[in-house]
Scaffold this motif. Structure first.
Motif, short mmCIF file in Angstrom:
data_model
loop_
_atom_site.label_atom_id
_atom_site.label_comp_id
_atom_site.label_asym_id
_atom_site.label_seq_id
_atom_site.Cartn_x
_atom_site.Cartn_y
_atom_site.Cartn_z
N GLY A 251 0.83 -1.21 0.00
CA GLY A 251 0.00 0.00 0.00
C GLY A 251 0.86 1.26 0.00
N PRO A 252 0.27 2.39 -0.50
CA PRO A 252 1.04 3.63 -0.62
C PRO A 252 1.54 4.16 0.72
CG PRO A 252 -1.29 3.97 -1.15
CD PRO A 252 -1.10 2.50 -0.99
N ASP A 253 0.84 3.79 1.81
CA ASP A 253 1.25 4.29 3.14
C ASP A 253 2.56 3.67 3.61
OD1 ASP A 253 -0.17 1.81 3.18
OD2 ASP A 253 -0.33 1.97 5.37
N ILE A 254 2.92 2.52 3.07
CA ILE A 254 4.01 1.76 3.67
C ILE A 254 5.07 1.31 2.67
CG2 ILE A 254 2.98 -0.57 3.49
CD1 ILE A 254 3.73 -0.66 6.61
N ARG A 255 4.74 1.40 1.39
CA ARG A 255 5.59 0.79 0.35
C ARG A 255 7.04 1.32 0.39
NH1 ARG A 255 3.29 -1.64 -4.64
NH2 ARG A 255 4.98 -1.96 -6.10
N ASN A 256 7.20 2.64 0.51
CA ASN A 256 8.56 3.20 0.47
C ASN A 256 9.39 2.74 1.65
OD1 ASN A 256 8.17 4.40 -1.94
ND2 ASN A 256 7.67 6.43 -1.08
N GLU A 257 8.74 2.72 2.84
CA GLU A 257 9.44 2.27 4.04
C GLU A 257 9.78 0.76 3.91
OE1 GLU A 257 10.96 3.65 6.15
OE2 GLU A 257 11.01 2.55 8.03
N ALA A 258 8.85 0.01 3.32
CA ALA A 258 9.10 -1.42 3.10
C ALA A 258 10.29 -1.60 2.17
CB ALA A 258 7.86 -2.10 2.53
N ARG A 259 10.37 -0.78 1.14
CA ARG A 259 11.49 -0.88 0.20
C ARG A 259 12.82 -0.58 0.91
NH1 ARG A 259 12.12 -0.56 -5.30
NH2 ARG A 259 9.98 0.07 -5.73
N ARG A 260 12.80 0.46 1.75
CA ARG A 260 14.03 0.84 2.46
C ARG A 260 14.48 -0.33 3.36
NH1 ARG A 260 15.87 2.48 7.05
NH2 ARG A 260 13.89 2.44 8.18
N LEU A 261 13.53 -0.90 4.09
CA LEU A 261 13.88 -2.01 4.99
C LEU A 261 14.29 -3.26 4.21
CD1 LEU A 261 11.20 -1.65 7.79
CD2 LEU A 261 13.65 -1.23 7.97
N PHE A 262 13.65 -3.46 3.05
CA PHE A 262 14.00 -4.62 2.22
C PHE A 262 15.47 -4.50 1.82
CE2 PHE A 262 14.43 -7.16 -1.58
CZ PHE A 262 13.62 -8.27 -1.35
N ARG A 263 15.88 -3.30 1.36
CA ARG A 263 17.30 -3.09 0.97
C ARG A 263 18.20 -3.36 2.16
NH1 ARG A 263 16.25 2.55 -1.16
NH2 ARG A 263 15.45 2.24 -3.24
N GLU A 264 17.78 -2.88 3.33
CA GLU A 264 18.61 -3.02 4.54
C GLU A 264 18.78 -4.50 4.91
OE1 GLU A 264 17.62 0.02 7.65
OE2 GLU A 264 17.43 -1.76 8.92
N GLN A 265 17.66 -5.24 4.91
CA GLN A 265 17.70 -6.67 5.27
C GLN A 265 18.47 -7.47 4.22
OE1 GLN A 265 16.72 -8.33 7.95
NE2 GLN A 265 15.94 -6.50 8.97
N TRP A 266 18.25 -7.10 2.96
CA TRP A 266 18.92 -7.80 1.86
C TRP A 266 20.43 -7.66 1.97
CZ3 TRP A 266 17.48 -11.34 -1.50
CH2 TRP A 266 18.25 -11.55 -2.64
N THR A 267 20.88 -6.43 2.29
CA THR A 267 22.31 -6.16 2.41
C THR A 267 22.93 -7.02 3.52
OG1 THR A 267 21.88 -3.93 1.66
CG2 THR A 267 24.01 -4.30 2.70
N LYS A 268 22.18 -7.24 4.57
CA LYS A 268 22.69 -8.05 5.70
C LYS A 268 22.98 -9.49 5.28
CE LYS A 268 20.38 -5.76 9.52
NZ LYS A 268 19.30 -5.86 10.47
#
Ligand SMILES: C[S@@+](CC[C@H](N)C(=O)[O-])C[C@H]1O[C@@H](n2cnc3c(N)ncnc32)[C@H](O)[C@@H]1O
Length: 291
Positions: A251-268
Motif C-alpha cells: 500500500g502507498p502508506d508503507i511501500r517506500n518504508e518497506a522498500r528501504r527495509l528490504f534493501r537493509e535486510q537484503w544487504t545483511k
C-alpha cells in the motif's frame, strides 16, 4: 497485528490451484510419501492436502484396506484434488475443507487416529507451528509417525526478506519461515510435541535435471541455487511486492518504508564478497509417537 491465517491461505492458493501442479510439487510430494514408508491397510491423514499430490500416491501405497483423509482450507485446491478422483482412486480417499490448525473442530475426524500424518510444503505457512504439531500428534495412533517439512531459511530468500520486513513493520506476511534457522529447530518442535526417534533429513526441492528418485535429492548440505548482488534488492522488491506482500506491504502508506527495509535486510545477507547466495533445500522431519 491479528491475522486470519486460514483466510490468507485460501486467498493465496485459490488463484494458484489450476496451475499448481505445473511445478516441482508433484515430485516432492511423492518423495514425502516415500519417506512415510506406508504399508497396506494403514490409515493416513494428509494435512494441507492441496490438489491431492500426497493423498493419491499415499492411497496407492496403503491398498488394500487402507484409507487417506485429506484436509485443506482452499476450495480451489480441493476442487483440483476432487477432479483427479476418477483417475486415481485406489483406496478410500476423503477430502475435507477445514483449517489444519483446528482439527478438533472437524467433525469428520472426531475419535479418529492415524498410522501416519503427512504435511507437505505447508508447516511454514502456519502462524503457530508448535501448537499445530502438538495438536496433530493427538491424531496419531500409538507408534504412528508424522512426516513434515520446512524450507531452509537460505532458500527463497526474497520471500524471507519480505517476512523480516513485515515483522519489523508489524505487518506479517502469509508465511512463517524465520523460526526454522536450522534442522535442530524442527527437531526441537517435534520433540516438544512428544514425538521421539526423530530423524531430520536435508533434501533439494527444485527439480534436478534427469533425476526423479528420492536418493538423488538427498543432500548433506543444501546446494547453492543462485547468487545475487546487493544491487539486486530493488529489482527483487519490485518483482515480488504486489504478488506476495500485496495487502501487507504494497500500500502507498508503507511501500517506500518497506522498500528501504528490504534493501537493509537484503544487504545483511551479503557475504564478505558482497554476494548473496540462495540455496535450494528443505528439512524433512520424521518423528514417532510413543507406544
Ligand atoms: C504449498 S501447498 C501444499 C499442498 C500439498 N501438501 C502438496 O504438497 O502439494 C500449501 C497448502 O496449504 C494449505 N493451507 C495453508 N494453511 C492452511 C490451513 N490453516 N488449513 C488448511 N490448509 C492450509 C493451502 O490451502 C495449500 O493448499
Amino acid at each position: 497485528m491479528q491475522r486470519n491465517q486460514p483466510q490468507d491461505a485460501q486467498a493465496l492458493y485459490d488463484p494458484r490451484a489450476a496451475s499448481y501442479d505445473d511445478s516441482w510439487h508433484p515430485r516432492f510430494a511423492r518423495h514425502m510419501v516415500e519417506l512415510a514408508s506406508l504399508k497396506a491397510g494403514e490409515h493416513v491423514l494428509d494435512l494441507a492436502c492441496g490438489t491431492g499430490l500426497v493423498a493419491y500416491p499415499a492411497s496407492a501405497a496403503v491398498r488394500p484396506g487402507g484409507s487417506v483423509t485429506g484436509v485443506d482450507i482452499s476450495s480451489g485446491m480441493l476442487k483440483e484434488a476432487e477432479g483427479k478422483r476418477a483417475a486415481n482412486e485406489l483406496s478410500a480417499v476423503r477430502f475435507y475443507q477445514h483449517s489444519i490448525t483446528d482439527l478438533d473442530g472437524l467433525p469428520g475426524l472426531e475419535g479418529k487416529q492415524f498410522d501416519a500424518i503427512i504435511c507437505a510444503s505447508a508447516l511454514v505457512l502456519l502462524q503457530d507451528p508448535s501448537n499445530a504439531i502438538r495438536q496433530w500428534t493427538g491424531f496419531l495412533k500409538p507408534s504412528g509417525r508424522l512426516i513434515v517439512d520446512v524450507t531452509d531459511p537460505a532458500s527463497q530468500i526474497s520471500l524471507i526478506t519480505f517476512e523480516r520486513v513485515g515483522r519489523a513493520l508489524g505487518r506479517h506476511l502469509p508465511f512463517y519461515r524465520v523460526p526454522f534457522q536450522k534442522p535442530e529447530d524442527l527437531r526441537a518442535l517435534m520433540e516438544q510435541a512428544g514425538l521421539r526417534d526423530i530423524e531430520v533429513i536435508s533434501l533439494s526441492q527444485m527439480d534436478i535435471e534427469g533425476a526423479d528418485a528420492l536418493d538423488a535429492y538427498r543432500s548433506e548440505r543444501p546446494r547453492i541455487e543462485k547468487t545475487y548482488s546487493i544491487a539486486d534488492a530493488d529489482r527483487l522488491f519490485d518483482k515480488h511486492i504486489d504478488h506476495w506482500a500485496a495487502s501487507a506491504l504494497a500500500g502507498p502508506d508503507i511501500r517506500n518504508e518497506a522498500r528501504r527495509l528490504f534493501r537493509e535486510q537484503w544487504t545483511k545477507l551479503a557475504n564478505a564478497d558482497g554476494l548473496i547466495e540462495e540455496v535450494d533445500g528443505v528439512y524433512v522431519g520424521i518423528g514417532w509417537k510413543n507406544k
